[in-house]
Design an enzyme around this catalytic site. Structure first.
Site, short mmCIF file in Angstrom:
data_model
loop_
_atom_site.label_atom_id
_atom_site.label_comp_id
_atom_site.label_asym_id
_atom_site.label_seq_id
_atom_site.Cartn_x
_atom_site.Cartn_y
_atom_site.Cartn_z
N HIS A 237 76.80 73.35 74.48
CA HIS A 237 76.75 71.90 74.21
C HIS A 237 78.08 71.21 74.54
O HIS A 237 78.88 70.96 73.63
CB HIS A 237 76.47 71.67 72.72
CG HIS A 237 75.08 71.96 72.30
ND1 HIS A 237 74.09 71.00 72.23
CD2 HIS A 237 74.49 73.11 71.93
CE1 HIS A 237 72.97 71.54 71.82
NE2 HIS A 237 73.17 72.83 71.63
N CYS B 67 71.31 73.29 76.76
CA CYS B 67 70.63 74.08 75.73
C CYS B 67 69.12 73.92 75.82
O CYS B 67 68.53 74.39 76.79
CB CYS B 67 71.22 73.76 74.36
SG CYS B 67 70.89 75.05 73.18
N GLU C 115 78.64 68.20 74.97
CA GLU C 115 78.70 66.89 74.30
C GLU C 115 79.24 67.00 72.88
O GLU C 115 79.52 65.98 72.25
CB GLU C 115 77.33 66.21 74.32
CG GLU C 115 76.31 66.68 73.31
CD GLU C 115 75.70 68.06 73.60
OE1 GLU C 115 76.12 68.73 74.58
OE2 GLU C 115 74.82 68.47 72.82
N1 GLN Z 1 66.68 77.05 70.09
C1 GLN Z 1 66.35 75.81 70.72
C2 GLN Z 1 65.09 75.94 71.56
O1 GLN Z 1 64.61 76.99 71.77
C3 GLN Z 1 67.49 75.27 71.55
C4 GLN Z 1 68.68 75.02 70.66
C5 GLN Z 1 69.57 73.89 71.10
O2 GLN Z 1 69.20 73.07 71.95
N2 GLN Z 1 70.71 73.80 70.47
O3 GLN Z 1 64.59 74.96 72.03
#
Ligand code: GLN
Length: 193
Positions: A172, A78, A174
């Site tokens: 994610h 992410c 995890e």
């Molecule tokens: N929206 C976050 C970003 O732009 C990422 C979201 C996440 O890691 N769950 O950094």
């Protein structure tokens, strides 16, 4: 095998817990010297702007960049995927590590569906679909021919990829009990993948 989890901000504790379930030594990383003893590094989800600022403040950015370029396996989830990308199409607030030949778009799924869970086909992990949790997730808009696409949503959106020893997911792993994505990273670290 010793895996570091960048512990600047975000979901680092969950990655450490997942690695422990796989009986792997896992260390939170905040200091430069902690990077030198690692066989692999995970950059967790969270807020990529904050993680990037803290990496710069802790003097970790250039060292992680050069370790990744010289072959340290790195897995970004992410916000961690955003940080691995060499281009972020919609934001100049984040200085990325910039080592994967991908272009990402932050917060790419809009408001109504900014968080969702879906069963993803990931052939590299076997037949059984993977429960993928997306939280204000980015997507991969473009990937060079060096990049192997590991997963797409039903509409074709790229949400997981690999380039050599670098691994990225928009979701994610995890936050689920399915350990296969982390096991896949450990297989890369061990040289089995
Ligand atoms: N929206 C976050 C970003 O732009 C990422 C979201 C996440 O890691 N769950 O950094």
């Amino acid at each position: 095998m010793r895996i570091g989890v960048l512990a600047a901000q975000g979901a680092f504790a969950e990655h450490i817990a997942t690695l422990h379930k796989l009986q792997v030594e896992a260390l939170p990383v905040r200091l430069l010297q902690e990077l030198r003893v690692l066989d692999g590094l995970i950059v967790p989800g969270g807020e990529s702007t904050s993680i990037s600022h803290l990496m710069l403040a802790y003097n970790l950015m250039s060292e992680i960049r050069s370790l990744a370029k010289s072959g340290l396996p790195v897995f970004g989830t992410c916000a961690g995927m955003i940080l691995l990308a060499n281009k972020i199409s919609d934001s100049d607030e984040v200085e990325p590590i910039g080592v994967m030949d991908i272009t990402v778009r932050r917060n790419a799924f809009g408001r109504q569906v900014d968080s969702f869970e879906t069963e993803l086909k990931i052939p590299a992990l076997g037949e059984k679909p993977f429960p993928a949790v997306f939280i204000r997730a980015p997507l991969i808009e473009q990937a060079s021919s060096e990049v192997e696409i590991l997963a797409r949503l039903a509409d074709g959106t790229i949400v997981a990829a690999r380039q050599g020893k670098l691994l990225a997911s928009a979701f994610h792993p995890e936050l689920t009990n399915d350990l296969r994505f982390h096991q896949y990273f450990l297989d890369i670290v061990a040289g089995h993948q």
